[in-house]
Design an enzyme around this catalytic site. Structure first.
Site, PDB file in Angstrom:
ATOM      1  N   LEU A 132       0.835  -1.199   0.000  1.00  0.00           N
ATOM      2  CA  LEU A 132       0.000   0.000   0.000  1.00  0.00           C
ATOM      3  C   LEU A 132       0.870   1.250   0.000  1.00  0.00           C
ATOM      4  O   LEU A 132       0.542   2.239  -0.654  1.00  0.00           O
ATOM      5  CB  LEU A 132      -0.936   0.004   1.213  1.00  0.00           C
ATOM      6  CG  LEU A 132      -1.826   1.251   1.329  1.00  0.00           C
ATOM      7  CD1 LEU A 132      -2.775   1.359   0.149  1.00  0.00           C
ATOM      8  CD2 LEU A 132      -2.609   1.231   2.640  1.00  0.00           C
ATOM      9  N   TYR A 133       1.972   1.215   0.739  1.00  0.00           N
ATOM     10  CA  TYR A 133       2.900   2.348   0.744  1.00  0.00           C
ATOM     11  C   TYR A 133       3.331   2.680  -0.679  1.00  0.00           C
ATOM     12  O   TYR A 133       3.282   3.840  -1.112  1.00  0.00           O
ATOM     13  CB  TYR A 133       4.125   2.019   1.601  1.00  0.00           C
ATOM     14  CG  TYR A 133       5.254   3.011   1.454  1.00  0.00           C
ATOM     15  CD1 TYR A 133       5.119   4.312   1.931  1.00  0.00           C
ATOM     16  CD2 TYR A 133       6.454   2.657   0.825  1.00  0.00           C
ATOM     17  CE1 TYR A 133       6.148   5.241   1.788  1.00  0.00           C
ATOM     18  CE2 TYR A 133       7.482   3.565   0.682  1.00  0.00           C
ATOM     19  CZ  TYR A 133       7.332   4.857   1.160  1.00  0.00           C
ATOM     20  OH  TYR A 133       8.342   5.773   1.016  1.00  0.00           O
ATOM     21  N   ALA A 134       3.751   1.654  -1.434  1.00  0.00           N
ATOM     22  CA  ALA A 134       4.176   1.861  -2.819  1.00  0.00           C
ATOM     23  C   ALA A 134       3.037   2.417  -3.662  1.00  0.00           C
ATOM     24  O   ALA A 134       3.243   3.310  -4.495  1.00  0.00           O
ATOM     25  CB  ALA A 134       4.669   0.550  -3.414  1.00  0.00           C
ATOM     26  N   THR A 180       0.564   4.300  -2.689  1.00  0.00           N
ATOM     27  CA  THR A 180       0.314   5.717  -2.390  1.00  0.00           C
ATOM     28  C   THR A 180       1.376   6.606  -3.027  1.00  0.00           C
ATOM     29  O   THR A 180       1.081   7.727  -3.450  1.00  0.00           O
ATOM     30  CB  THR A 180       0.264   5.993  -0.875  1.00  0.00           C
ATOM     31  OG1 THR A 180       1.515   5.647  -0.260  1.00  0.00           O
ATOM     32  CG2 THR A 180      -0.862   5.210  -0.209  1.00  0.00           C
TER      33      THR A 180
END
Length: 408
Positions: free
Chosen positions: A217-219, A221
């Site tokens: 999810l970090y990637a 965003t």
């Protein structure tokens, strides 16, 4: 009759679903955004007071011909180093940070003290606070924004996904909104991430490679942030440069990074988890020393062209770029552990485990030819030298060595 009833039941179910989703979104915004009528407060003075404004203006003052820069995430690892370097060379710097508790805030407070000792005013506030951002742009005509505030970490996204949407997407839009409405509009340099390459297996990673397969999810965003940057550049004429950082390490680093907590656990005699992929292949990272990252940030800033809009209206095409900032030398994590053992003179207790499905990727490897061409980016610190510098700081900061030394 049964057919009509089935359609009616489906419609009601659909209505309930969308109503619930809408209500959930409203609740998320209400509980995760700062109240609009209570701007952020600096611990020692009232937000917006004459004294506060005086501090902001003083911090923003630059030498003739130099920039005036708003740095978000100023008390973070990269933010504090970049801000100190900018101030040293004569730029005016105003810092903004919300001091969240993703990792021990006392480390951020220690960075804040060093920055303020060097004449940089650090404002405690959230990038989603539109009133605060507007006030800052009303007081200071910033030439540039160095946007480094973000919710970092690949694995933490599985525990607190909302914080990534709040900071990395909503927060980015908030900063872009403030910049596009400013007159003059500043040029923007912001932190993307090497994580956008996701499941890409072509090496080394080039800015021309596909980035539509995020592994976390970090990637996702950060990839969304790059698309949002394109939109604001296209519609409003904002000059925007994205920087894809590759595993930054060094003094004053983040405690959630492997080199940091490996050091902590090795010194305490605790075991460390070392992950590997299939066929006993070690995870590898393109470790990049903080001083090299700072040079890249300043290079991007110095070559950023002016935004072309005014007061939210585009007047011409504006610069849009994205660069890899890495070291071009992927190092297996097993080698990092061996290096720590050698320099600390302590044998690590290792648990070798298969790489879990938590968003981590097997390797990262930066192609930096574009940054080299545009602003002469050339990393010069190898892993052994960088880790030695980190350990010197770590042993000193945590009072493991006898004598305390100042970093800057």
């Amino acid at each position: 009759m049964d057919k009509h009833r089935s359609r009616w039941t489906y419609s009601i179910t659909k209505l309930i679903f969308w109503t619930t989703l809408f209500a959930g979104t409203i609740l998320f915004i209400c509980f995760h955004s700062p109240p609009s009528d209570s701007p952020s407060i600096h611990p020692k003075m009232k937000w917006g007071s004459p004294q506060w404004e005086k501090r902001v203006k003083s911090s923003a003052r630059s030498r003739s011909g130099h920039f005036t820069i708003l740095v978000t995430g100023v008390a973070g690892f990269v933010g504090s180093h970049v801000s100190a370097a900018l101030k040293r060379r004569g730029d005016g710097v105003v810092g903004l940070d919300n001091f969240n508790s993703y990792y021990d805030p006392s480390l951020k407070r220690a960075r804040q003290k060093l920055l303020e000792r060097n004449g940089i005013f650090v404002i405690e506030g959230d990038i989603n606070d539109s009133h605060l951002l507007k006030k800052l742009f009303d007081i200071v005509a910033f030439t540039h924004v160095m946007h480094l505030a973000a919710q970092a970490g690949v694995r933490y996204a599985m525990k607190n996904p909302g914080s990534y949407i709040h900071s990395n997407i909503a927060g980015l839009v908030s900063v872009f909104e403030a910049c596009k409405s400013a007159n003059p509009q500043p040029a923007i340099v912001w932190a993307s991430s090497s994580s956008v390459y996701g499941l890409n297996s072509k090496a080394p990673f080039s800015e021309k490679d596909r980035t539509d397969q995020p592994a976390s999810l970090y990637a996702a965003t950060k990839k969304a942030g790059e698309e949002i940057a394109h939109t604001y550049n296209h519609i409003y004429g904002l000059s925007i440069t994205g920087l894809r950082f590759f595993t930054v390490y060094g003094p004053w680093g983040r405690p959630d990074m492997a080199y940091f907590f490996f050091t902590k656990n090795i010194l305490k005699g605790k075991s460390i988890n070392v992950f590997e992929g299939s066929n006993n292949k070690s995870v590898a990272r393109d470790f990049t020393y903080i001083d090299d990252i700072v040079k890249g940030c300043l290079g991007a800033l110095d070559t950023a062209e002016k935004s072309t809009g005014s007061g939210g209206k585009k007047k011409g095409n504006a610069q849009l770029r994205v660069f890899n900032l890495g070291n071009t030398s992927p190092v297996p994590v097993t080698k990092l552990v061996s290096l720590l053992e050698k320099l600390l003179k302590v044998k690590a207790k290792k648990n070798v485990l298969p790489l879990p499905r938590n968003g981590d990727v097997m390797f990262t490897h930066a192609n930096i030819s574009y940054a080299q061409k545009e602003f002469g980016y050339k990393p010069s610190t190898d892993l052994q030298m960088g880790i030695q510098k980190f350990l010197n700081w770590y042993l000193d900061y945590y009072s493991i060595s006898e004598k305390k030394k100042s970093f800057w």
